[in-house]
Design an enzyme around this catalytic site. Sequence first.
Site, PDB file in Angstrom:
ATOM      1  N   ARG A  87       0.838  -1.200   0.000  1.00 39.38           N
ATOM      2  CA  ARG A  87       0.000   0.000   0.000  1.00 39.38           C
ATOM      3  C   ARG A  87       0.873   1.249   0.000  1.00 39.38           C
ATOM      4  O   ARG A  87       0.567   2.235  -0.666  1.00 39.38           O
ATOM      5  CB  ARG A  87      -0.936  -0.047   1.203  1.00 39.38           C
ATOM      6  N   LYS A 190      -3.087   6.317   2.145  1.00 40.92           N
ATOM      7  CA  LYS A 190      -2.904   6.974   3.441  1.00 40.92           C
ATOM      8  C   LYS A 190      -2.046   8.210   3.254  1.00 40.92           C
ATOM      9  O   LYS A 190      -0.935   8.307   3.782  1.00 40.92           O
ATOM     10  CB  LYS A 190      -2.295   5.984   4.449  1.00 40.92           C
ATOM     11  N   GLU A 226     -16.827   5.445   4.194  1.00 38.78           N
ATOM     12  CA  GLU A 226     -16.130   4.874   5.349  1.00 38.78           C
ATOM     13  C   GLU A 226     -16.100   5.863   6.495  1.00 38.78           C
ATOM     14  O   GLU A 226     -16.597   6.975   6.401  1.00 38.78           O
ATOM     15  CB  GLU A 226     -14.712   4.435   4.966  1.00 38.78           C
TER      16      GLU A 226
HETATM   17  C1  LIG Z   1      -5.843   3.100   7.901  1.00 41.75           C
HETATM   18  C2  LIG Z   1      -7.235   3.366   7.487  1.00 41.75           C
HETATM   19  C3  LIG Z   1      -8.198   2.340   7.437  1.00 41.75           C
HETATM   20  C4  LIG Z   1      -7.936   0.936   7.922  1.00 41.75           C
HETATM   21  O1  LIG Z   1      -6.923   0.277   7.234  1.00 41.75           O
HETATM   22  P1  LIG Z   1      -6.215  -1.011   7.901  1.00 41.75           P
HETATM   23  O2  LIG Z   1      -5.223  -1.428   6.891  1.00 41.75           O
HETATM   24  O3  LIG Z   1      -7.271  -2.032   8.124  1.00 41.75           O
HETATM   25  O4  LIG Z   1      -5.606  -0.554   9.178  1.00 41.75           O
HETATM   26  C5  LIG Z   1      -9.459   2.657   6.935  1.00 41.75           C
HETATM   27  N1  LIG Z   1      -9.765   3.910   6.545  1.00 41.75           N
HETATM   28  C6  LIG Z   1      -8.880   4.932   6.606  1.00 41.75           C
HETATM   29  C7  LIG Z   1      -9.285   6.274   6.146  1.00 41.75           C
HETATM   30  C8  LIG Z   1      -7.588   4.686   7.081  1.00 41.75           C
HETATM   31  O5  LIG Z   1      -6.713   5.691   7.156  1.00 41.75           O
END
Ligand SMILES: *Cc1c(COP(=O)(O)O)cnc(C)c1O
Length: 344
Positions: A87, A190, A226
């Site tokens: 990622r 991210k 989300e």
């Molecule tokens: C980090 C994050 C998640 C969850 O990702 P994981 O890989 O399961 O920790 C979901 N939504 C957002 C906006 C995030 O920053």
Amino acid sequence: RGDENGYVDIDWDTLGFGLTSTDYMYKMKCFKDEEFAEGKLIPYGNIELSPAACVLNYGQGIFEGMKATRRENGKIVFFRPDGNALRMKKGAERMCMPSPSVDQFIDAVKQTALANKRWIPPPGKGSLYIRPLLLGTGATPSVAPATEYTFLIYASPVRNNYFKEERAALNLYVEDQFDRASRGGVGGLKSITNYAPGMKPLTKAKNNGYSDVLYLDSVTGKYVEEVSACNIFIVKDKIISTPPTKGTILPGVTRKSMIEIARDQGFKVEERQIAVEELLEADEAFCTGTAVAVVPVGSITYQGKRVEYRAADTNSMFKKLLSIYVGIQNGQIEDKKGWIVEIN
Ligand SMILES: *Cc1c(COP(=O)(O)O)cnc(C)c1O
């Protein structure tokens, strides 16, 4: 250093989610158009940056979040670290940054976890949260990719959400004024630029007694996307649904794992658009993310209408999936998928 069991002297039972700084951080640098070569562990501390650093002025930066967990047998494990490494690589590409290779990333997070071993909580008490950062640290007078990049990793012990807050279900507020991500943007990575804009809606929601914000798609405002930092699932008549990750939703490692776990259990999982009205009809809702693991949603409020879910129901899908997820992590359930990576 550390006590006779090799632990730092802190009260593991009062561990929170705040930052507890640890002994070491990892740092690796590279120039634009070059590749990351060699990094090293250095004592944890402040870093120095040019005021004109690209990350400070134009937000060229991405991050990751993962956990190192200590098992009863003393083994320290990561959960699917390749997911985080890949990622970060994808994110770096979108943000015009060079990135560490998957192997470099995994080696670096391992080194960071082991160097801070005495801070990894005893089994069942929590984990060491690891935060890799990839930043454009070179000075850039105008909007352009930085000339120099820094890959930095720090760590902090955190408690496990699922032990103390299992019954503390989330009360979500559906935000219909502010969007989190837009079409063609960077909601799917991210990127550090995604989070400050969410602070205003999150603060507003918290001031009104909610635990978090649930965002809708920015094009139509009709579909669920989300929560601030976790993904959402709903359950209706035993069918599990979650919105597809097509650029505006962060593709969570926990989300992906939960889909696989549910399908392996014989449940039907649909990745499809979920209209906000469907929330009103759902039997159950839960959120997933590295920090929260799997957490039930207790209520969702949309345009003044509040729906409640029976989060603590012993037969809930959330409980089934959480127990399998936790079991695979702590070794009580055999890891048939190669998700667990031992680091010592
Ligand atoms: C980090 C994050 C998640 C969850 O990702 P994981 O890989 O399961 O920790 C979901 N939504 C957002 C906006 C995030 O920053």
